[in-house]
Structure formats: C-alpha cells, structure tokens
Write an enzyme that holds these catalytic residues in place. Structure first.
Site, short mmCIF file in Angstrom:
data_model
loop_
_atom_site.label_atom_id
_atom_site.label_comp_id
_atom_site.label_asym_id
_atom_site.label_seq_id
_atom_site.Cartn_x
_atom_site.Cartn_y
_atom_site.Cartn_z
N ASP A 183 0.82 -1.21 0.00
CA ASP A 183 0.00 0.00 0.00
C ASP A 183 0.86 1.26 0.00
O ASP A 183 2.08 1.20 0.18
CB ASP A 183 -0.95 0.00 1.22
CG ASP A 183 -0.27 -0.46 2.50
OD1 ASP A 183 0.98 -0.45 2.55
OD2 ASP A 183 -0.96 -0.83 3.46
N ASN A 235 -7.01 -2.52 14.69
CA ASN A 235 -8.41 -2.82 14.37
C ASN A 235 -8.55 -4.04 13.47
O ASN A 235 -9.62 -4.29 12.92
CB ASN A 235 -9.07 -1.60 13.72
CG ASN A 235 -8.45 -1.24 12.37
OD1 ASN A 235 -7.51 -1.90 11.92
ND2 ASN A 235 -8.97 -0.21 11.73
N HIS A 270 -6.94 -4.53 10.58
CA HIS A 270 -6.73 -4.33 9.14
C HIS A 270 -5.45 -5.02 8.67
O HIS A 270 -4.51 -5.20 9.44
CB HIS A 270 -6.77 -2.84 8.76
CG HIS A 270 -5.57 -2.02 9.14
ND1 HIS A 270 -5.66 -0.68 9.47
CD2 HIS A 270 -4.24 -2.31 9.24
CE1 HIS A 270 -4.45 -0.21 9.71
NE2 HIS A 270 -3.58 -1.17 9.59
N GLU A 286 -9.55 -1.74 5.71
CA GLU A 286 -10.12 -1.42 7.01
C GLU A 286 -11.36 -2.29 7.26
O GLU A 286 -11.89 -2.91 6.32
CB GLU A 286 -10.51 0.06 7.05
CG GLU A 286 -9.35 1.02 6.81
CD GLU A 286 -8.40 1.16 8.01
OE1 GLU A 286 -8.36 0.24 8.86
OE2 GLU A 286 -7.68 2.17 8.08
C1 F6R Z 1 1.65 -1.33 6.08
C2 F6R Z 1 0.37 -1.98 6.28
C3 F6R Z 1 -0.39 -1.91 7.55
C4 F6R Z 1 0.47 -2.20 8.78
C5 F6R Z 1 -0.35 -2.08 10.06
C6 F6R Z 1 0.50 -2.29 11.30
O1 F6R Z 1 2.14 -1.55 4.77
O2 F6R Z 1 -0.07 -2.57 5.35
O3 F6R Z 1 -1.46 -2.80 7.50
O4 F6R Z 1 1.02 -3.47 8.66
O5 F6R Z 1 -0.96 -0.82 10.12
O6 F6R Z 1 1.40 -1.25 11.42
P1 F6R Z 1 2.56 -1.29 12.53
O7 F6R Z 1 3.51 -2.35 12.14
O8 F6R Z 1 3.19 0.09 12.43
O9 F6R Z 1 1.90 -1.54 13.83
#
Ligand code: F6R
Length: 243
Positions: A67, A136, A138, A143
C-alpha cells in the site's frame, strides 16, 4: 493457519527473516509482497545483515508493496516509497525496476490500481506475502468492512488508523486520509503468507483474526481460509489467545 509464538520483537524479526531467506534460497527469483510500519523494520534489518554475511542474495527477487498513502509524494519522509528505500532497498542488492510500489501521486488512480494487479498477474503472482496487522484487524489498508474479495483500489483510512499512524507525522491532520491498497482478494492469492504481530496492542486483533468468526469486521480473519498462512507473534500479542 500456523501459529508461531516467540518471546519478543527480536525473535519475531529473526524468525520472519529466516523464512524469507529460506524462500529466496528455494527460489532465487521469488516475488515478495512487502509491508511497511513499525513491525517489519527489525525483519528488514535482519535481512540487511544477512546480505552482509552473504547468507542471502536479493539480485533476482521482485517486490510488490501492499500500500501507499494517497496523495503523497514519494520523496515525503512518511511515504511508503521512502520507508522501503530507507529501511531495505538502499541496503540490499535488489535490481532497479524490480521494486513495485503504488504511486501515491497517480493521476489516474483506477488505471494505477489495474496496472498493479496486471503486473502481479504477469509475473505469476506473489510467492511470499509479508503482513503486519492494525490494532483494528486491518491488513494492508483494508479497514473493517472491506470485502473479502476486494482488489487493489483507493480506500479511506479509518479514524483509528489515522490516529495510530499520526505518531509518524507532525500532527494528526497531516496524515493523508486515503491510501492505495492491495485488496483482501489480491492478498489471498499469494502462495504463502506470513503475518507479524508484536505487543499487547495487537492482542485483541490477533485473537479475533485467529479464533473469532470470519467477518469483514475483522479483515485479517479472511486469512483463516488461506492454505499456507503463518502468524509469527510475540508473547504479548498472543496473550489473549484461548488455546
Ligand atoms: C503497512 C500496512 C499496515 C500495517 C499495520 C500495522 O504496509 O499494510 O497494515 O502493517 O498498520 O502497522 P505497525 O507495524 O506500524 O503496527
């Protein structure tokens, strides 16, 4: 689903890096799906060190990132383009033209997403997809409420994600409210998936993803259906698991 519970962040990073190295050794031209965020930083550092010790060679791999914020300049220090170059690409021998990241400044967003899907298909799909997980539930920026069959597209970030990611920006209103993200359907087509989670902040999302009912309210619960998915989690992230 395979679940590997280890002591802490460093052990998660080591284990994830070991599995990625094993994948590249088995297939030097592996196509890797990569994640950003705090969680994979240690994995990327471990991979960089492994290259220094000549334990792995990245010269034949191709990567696709999950992403990118939208809109964002790739030179912005919080873009995922910038993150990947700072944390991994500048330190390994991946070839130019083999690093695919969605363009956060694309003028024709639909075309950008279609081209990304087409590029993944053309190369034969993703061999190993690395994932983090949001508080959450995701994965990528899918989301809660995202369809299990969703494809790469422009998405709105949840208020809770904007809040969580504001730690990287000077203020919350600087976090882009949208992102381009691979869909859950896109992610599910990867041949292997490794999801990393550390700290008690992730414990509820981890429990619901593994032990909860499959529900679009918890996007990562789609992974229960995947035939080769491994969660590598530390003890804190595993603390709410019943079994
Ligand atoms: C990032 C992504 C997100 C993160 C998630 C956890 O490319 O796809 O889904 O993996 O937000 O983020 P951290 O590792 O910062 O807790």
């Amino acid at each position: 689903m395979n679940i590997i519970i280890v002591k802490d962040y460093d052990e998660v990073s080591r284990k994830a890096a070991d599995l990625i190295i094993e994948q590249i050794k088995q297939k030097p031209s592996s196509v890797l799906g990569l994640a950003t965020g705090s969680t994979p930083v240690g994995t990327y550092k471990t991979l960089t060190n492994a290259l220094k010790k000549k334990e792995v060679d990245f010269s034949d791999i191709t990567t696709f990132n999950l992403d990118e914020y939208y809109p964002i300049d790739r030179e912005h220090d919080q873009s995922y383009w910038y993150f990947m170059h700072t944390n991994l690409f500048h330190h390994i021998n991946i070839r130019e033209g083999r690093k695919n990241i969605l363009n956060g400044k694309a003028e024709d967003v639909d075309q950008e997403c279609k081209d990304y899907e087409a590029a993944i298909k053309k190369i034969g799909g993703i061999d190993l997809q690395l994932l983090g997980i949001g508080n959450n539930g995701h994965i990528a920026f899918n989301e809660p409420g995202s369809s299990f069959t969703s494809r790469t597209r422009l998405v709105d970030l949840d208020e809770s994600t904007i809040q969580a990611n504001s730690r990287f920006f000077s203020s919350k209103d600087k976090v882009p409210g949208k992102a381009l993200s691979m869909g859950l359907g896109t992610i599910m087509e990867a041949k292997k998936i490794i999801l990393l989670a550390t700290s008690e902040k992730k414990a509820k999302a981890v429990r619901l993803s593994i032990e909860g009912p499959q529900s679009e309210d918890v996007p990562a619960s789609v992974l229960q259906k995947h035939t080769n998915c491994t969660f590598i989690i530390d003890q804190a992230a595993a603390s709410l698991l019943k079994k």
